[in-house]
Design a protein around this motif. Structure first.
Motif, PDB file in Angstrom:
ATOM      1  N   VAL A  98      54.827  71.852  59.762  1.00  0.00           N
ATOM      2  CA  VAL A  98      56.138  71.596  60.382  1.00  0.00           C
ATOM      3  C   VAL A  98      55.963  71.446  61.889  1.00  0.00           C
ATOM      4  O   VAL A  98      56.556  70.559  62.517  1.00  0.00           O
ATOM      5  CB  VAL A  98      57.126  72.739  60.070  1.00  0.00           C
ATOM      6  CG1 VAL A  98      58.453  72.519  60.808  1.00  0.00           C
ATOM      7  CG2 VAL A  98      57.374  72.835  58.568  1.00  0.00           C
ATOM      8  N   PHE A 123      59.777  82.982  60.481  1.00  0.00           N
ATOM      9  CA  PHE A 123      59.683  83.430  59.096  1.00  0.00           C
ATOM     10  C   PHE A 123      58.236  83.740  58.717  1.00  0.00           C
ATOM     11  O   PHE A 123      57.940  84.795  58.139  1.00  0.00           O
ATOM     12  CB  PHE A 123      60.255  82.364  58.163  1.00  0.00           C
ATOM     13  CG  PHE A 123      60.043  82.662  56.703  1.00  0.00           C
ATOM     14  CD1 PHE A 123      60.860  83.570  56.048  1.00  0.00           C
ATOM     15  CD2 PHE A 123      59.020  82.044  55.992  1.00  0.00           C
ATOM     16  CE1 PHE A 123      60.665  83.862  54.702  1.00  0.00           C
ATOM     17  CE2 PHE A 123      58.820  82.328  54.653  1.00  0.00           C
ATOM     18  CZ  PHE A 123      59.642  83.242  54.000  1.00  0.00           C
ATOM     19  N   VAL A 124      57.334  82.835  59.049  1.00  0.00           N
ATOM     20  CA  VAL A 124      55.925  83.018  58.676  1.00  0.00           C
ATOM     21  C   VAL A 124      55.303  84.187  59.433  1.00  0.00           C
ATOM     22  O   VAL A 124      54.536  84.974  58.860  1.00  0.00           O
ATOM     23  CB  VAL A 124      55.133  81.720  58.907  1.00  0.00           C
ATOM     24  CG1 VAL A 124      53.640  81.960  58.749  1.00  0.00           C
ATOM     25  CG2 VAL A 124      55.593  80.656  57.925  1.00  0.00           C
ATOM     26  N   LEU A 179      51.831  75.910  55.990  1.00  0.00           N
ATOM     27  CA  LEU A 179      53.166  75.329  55.804  1.00  0.00           C
ATOM     28  C   LEU A 179      53.902  75.208  57.138  1.00  0.00           C
ATOM     29  O   LEU A 179      54.440  74.145  57.477  1.00  0.00           O
ATOM     30  CB  LEU A 179      53.963  76.209  54.839  1.00  0.00           C
ATOM     31  CG  LEU A 179      55.230  75.605  54.220  1.00  0.00           C
ATOM     32  CD1 LEU A 179      54.885  74.452  53.294  1.00  0.00           C
ATOM     33  CD2 LEU A 179      56.006  76.670  53.472  1.00  0.00           C
ATOM     34  N   ALA A 180      53.910  76.301  57.903  1.00  0.00           N
ATOM     35  CA  ALA A 180      54.592  76.284  59.200  1.00  0.00           C
ATOM     36  C   ALA A 180      53.845  75.420  60.205  1.00  0.00           C
ATOM     37  O   ALA A 180      54.463  74.758  61.048  1.00  0.00           O
ATOM     38  CB  ALA A 180      54.728  77.704  59.729  1.00  0.00           C
ATOM     39  N   ASN A 191      51.212  80.103  53.884  1.00  0.00           N
ATOM     40  CA  ASN A 191      52.385  80.139  54.758  1.00  0.00           C
ATOM     41  C   ASN A 191      52.083  79.621  56.155  1.00  0.00           C
ATOM     42  O   ASN A 191      52.890  78.893  56.748  1.00  0.00           O
ATOM     43  CB  ASN A 191      52.926  81.572  54.832  1.00  0.00           C
ATOM     44  CG  ASN A 191      53.723  81.952  53.606  1.00  0.00           C
ATOM     45  OD1 ASN A 191      54.838  81.488  53.407  1.00  0.00           O
ATOM     46  ND2 ASN A 191      53.147  82.790  52.762  1.00  0.00           N
ATOM     47  N   THR A 226      62.535  78.368  63.281  1.00  0.00           N
ATOM     48  CA  THR A 226      62.860  79.208  62.121  1.00  0.00           C
ATOM     49  C   THR A 226      61.648  79.378  61.220  1.00  0.00           C
ATOM     50  O   THR A 226      61.350  80.481  60.740  1.00  0.00           O
ATOM     51  CB  THR A 226      64.014  78.583  61.307  1.00  0.00           C
ATOM     52  OG1 THR A 226      65.169  78.453  62.150  1.00  0.00           O
ATOM     53  CG2 THR A 226      64.366  79.454  60.103  1.00  0.00           C
ATOM     54  N   SER A 227      60.936  78.289  60.993  1.00  0.00           N
ATOM     55  CA  SER A 227      59.738  78.330  60.159  1.00  0.00           C
ATOM     56  C   SER A 227      58.691  79.255  60.752  1.00  0.00           C
ATOM     57  O   SER A 227      58.075  80.066  60.041  1.00  0.00           O
ATOM     58  CB  SER A 227      59.166  76.916  60.002  1.00  0.00           C
ATOM     59  OG  SER A 227      57.958  76.942  59.288  1.00  0.00           O
ATOM     60  N   LYS A 228      58.504  79.159  62.047  1.00  0.00           N
ATOM     61  CA  LYS A 228      57.476  79.991  62.695  1.00  0.00           C
ATOM     62  C   LYS A 228      57.843  81.465  62.629  1.00  0.00           C
ATOM     63  O   LYS A 228      56.990  82.308  62.310  1.00  0.00           O
ATOM     64  CB  LYS A 228      57.286  79.554  64.150  1.00  0.00           C
ATOM     65  CG  LYS A 228      56.152  80.300  64.835  1.00  0.00           C
ATOM     66  CD  LYS A 228      55.842  79.765  66.218  1.00  0.00           C
ATOM     67  CE  LYS A 228      54.637  80.505  66.815  1.00  0.00           C
ATOM     68  NZ  LYS A 228      54.321  80.039  68.180  1.00  0.00           N
ATOM     69  N   ALA A 281      64.408  73.930  62.966  1.00  0.00           N
ATOM     70  CA  ALA A 281      63.533  73.944  61.795  1.00  0.00           C
ATOM     71  C   ALA A 281      62.173  74.549  62.128  1.00  0.00           C
ATOM     72  O   ALA A 281      61.669  75.425  61.404  1.00  0.00           O
ATOM     73  CB  ALA A 281      63.360  72.532  61.254  1.00  0.00           C
ATOM     74  N   VAL A 282      61.573  74.104  63.215  1.00  0.00           N
ATOM     75  CA  VAL A 282      60.219  74.564  63.539  1.00  0.00           C
ATOM     76  C   VAL A 282      60.216  76.011  64.027  1.00  0.00           C
ATOM     77  O   VAL A 282      59.308  76.791  63.701  1.00  0.00           O
ATOM     78  CB  VAL A 282      59.562  73.623  64.575  1.00  0.00           C
ATOM     79  CG1 VAL A 282      60.199  73.743  65.945  1.00  0.00           C
ATOM     80  CG2 VAL A 282      58.064  73.893  64.663  1.00  0.00           C
TER      81      VAL A 282
END
Length: 235
Positions: A158, A205-206, A154-155, A151, A201-203, A198-199
């Motif tokens: 991004v 979430f992780v 993945l982030a 995870n 939200t990704s951060k 996007a970046v």
């Protein structure tokens, strides 16, 4: 002659009995010595395992605390961006001066004692129920390590794509000043919204997901330490 033969037979049988009895005692003593030796080795591993777990508790506490601080910062940014008063200037200010897509890459646990137990086969020296518990704990450790690594990577990927399009506020930038000002003046506002959303939200979430599994591992680790302490008292 018959009397002498009978005496010799009795004597021989007695000698054989004594020899066999002596061998059995020697085997029993040897088995007992091996058990004592095995228990000492097992106790040494258990103490080493406890030390590893206690170090894991410290490491997990630090990692979880760091991620919680980072999560709070990024949730605050998300709240500002979602405010009714937010506008293009808000987005550009956060993107240019405040948001950082970085992660703490630390993702390690102390597995040396367990690995040694498996490599040497000495795990068989431990009580079956206890051996099963530490094997299950190790399986969860590996799950957390692999899941966190996946995870975070993945982030981070991004984030890497993001900073190649939108330079961060850093004194290490080769280009600063008016040229950088012109870059942000000419940025496509809608595209920036998409990329930043996007970046960020990704951060977020992780940070949340990784911290949840680490908290669960921390709880299990503390529980296992208590079980080891109780076991040591009983022994």
């Amino acid at each position: 002659m018959e009397n002498n033969t009978g005496k010799y037979l009795k004597y021989a049988i007695g000698e054989i009995f004594l020899v066999v009895f002596g061998i059995l005692i020697a085997l029993q003593i040897n088995n007992w010595n091996e058990q004592v030796k095995g228990q000492r080795v097992a106790n040494s591993y258990i103490k080493s395992l406890q030390a590893d777990l206690e170090n894991d508790v410290k490491a997990l506490d630090n990692l979880i605390g760091g991620f919680e601080m980072e999560l709070a910062k990024n949730l605050a940014l998300a709240k500002r961006l979602s405010s009714p008063t937010a506008n293009t200037d808000t987005i550009k200010k956060i993107a240019r001066y405040e948001f950082l897509p970085y992660f703490n890459p630390t993702n390690e646990l102390n597995l040396s004692t367990f690995n040694a137990l498996i490599a040497t086969g000495h795990i068989d020296l431990l009580q079956r129920d206890f051996a099963k518990k530490i094997q299950e704990h190790n399986a969860f450790q590996l799950f957390v390590l692999k899941g966190s690594e996946f995870n975070i990577k993945l982030a981070a990927d991004v984030g890497k794509d993001y900073i190649q399009k939108y330079p961060l506020n850093s004194p290490q930038n080769a280009i600063n000043g008016q040229i950088m000002d012109s870059f942000w003046d000419q940025t496509d506002d809608n595209q920036l919204k998409i990329e930043l959303n996007a970046v960020l939200t990704s951060k977020i979430f992780v940070l949340e997901v990784v911290n949840e599994v680490r908290k669960e591992l921390l709880k299990r680790t503390k529980k296992l330490i208590l079980e080891i302490e109780d076991k040591s008292k009983d022994d």
